[in-house]
Design a protein around this motif. Structure first.
Motif, short mmCIF file in Angstrom:
data_model
loop_
_atom_site.label_atom_id
_atom_site.label_comp_id
_atom_site.label_asym_id
_atom_site.label_seq_id
_atom_site.Cartn_x
_atom_site.Cartn_y
_atom_site.Cartn_z
N ARG A 172 34.38 10.44 139.08
CA ARG A 172 33.61 9.19 139.14
C ARG A 172 32.33 9.44 138.36
N MET A 180 34.60 3.98 140.08
CA MET A 180 35.47 3.89 138.92
C MET A 180 35.66 5.26 138.27
N GLY A 212 41.42 5.97 138.22
CA GLY A 212 41.32 4.71 138.96
C GLY A 212 41.66 3.51 138.09
N HIS A 258 44.47 0.89 138.75
CA HIS A 258 44.07 -0.51 138.84
C HIS A 258 44.91 -1.38 137.90
N ASP A 269 40.49 -2.24 146.73
CA ASP A 269 39.87 -1.11 146.04
C ASP A 269 40.53 0.24 146.31
N PHE A 274 41.05 2.53 143.29
CA PHE A 274 39.94 3.39 142.90
C PHE A 274 39.59 4.39 143.99
#
Length: 170
Positions: A50, A57, A61, A65, A91, A94
């Motif tokens: 991240r 994000m 991820g 997504h 979510d 992620f």
């Protein structure tokens, strides 16, 4: 340069595709290739990193997504409605990222499968003005939104990759 222009699979030096649908397909293909290129050469830890705190994000991820997004687009077209989420509730695509090779392999397999399934559904509609799904969106509108989703996330991928290893480029 990210890739040698002579080796860039997205490079189209010749005339562009003929017609609106061929243009959509070409542009989507190029954005998909861009996302792949931004992930190439990274290990699971780098893909799961991240890079822009406090955001959740990561490149991995984004791959997860976009697999979810491809599945969602089918729900906008097909009468049976949305399919269950691949990774869980809101979510989770992620939040569920971890630096594990099995998760990386699974995410890329999920993305390829979901892209192929959604491509097959879109292939049923050569007339871009056709209205589909419960909201009666035009196929043209769904193509444009699908391309927009990849374009937006390829921008994120540029920034995430630069944070991971400093690599920038087209």
């Amino acid at each position: 340069m990210w890739a040698d222009p002579d080796q860039d699979p997205r490079d189209n030096d010749g005339p562009g595709p003929e017609g609106e649908l061929a243009t959509y397909r070409s542009v989507l293909r190029d954005f998909r290739l861009t996302l792949e290129m931004k992930c190439q050469g990274l290990d699971p830890e780098q893909l799961a990193r991240r890079s822009v705190p406090p955001s959740t994000m990561s490149l991995l991820g984004l791959v997860r997504h976009l697999a979810e997004v491809e599945r969602d687009w089918r729900g906008w077209i097909l009468p049976e409605g949305p399919e269950p989420k691949l990774y869980g509730a809101r979510d989770a695509d992620f939040d569920g990222v971890a630096p594990e090779q099995a998760l990386v392999d699974g995410a890329f397999a999920d993305l390829a499968r979901e892209q192929a399934a959604t491509d097959a559904v879109f292939a049923r509609y050569a007339d871009l003005a056709t209205r589909v799904g419960k909201d009666q969106n035009s196929v043209r509108e769904l193509w444009v939104h699908r391309i927009e989703e990849y374009a937006r996330h390829c921008g994120h991928a540029d920034l995430l990759r630069e944070c991971v290893d400093g690599r920038v480029g087209q």
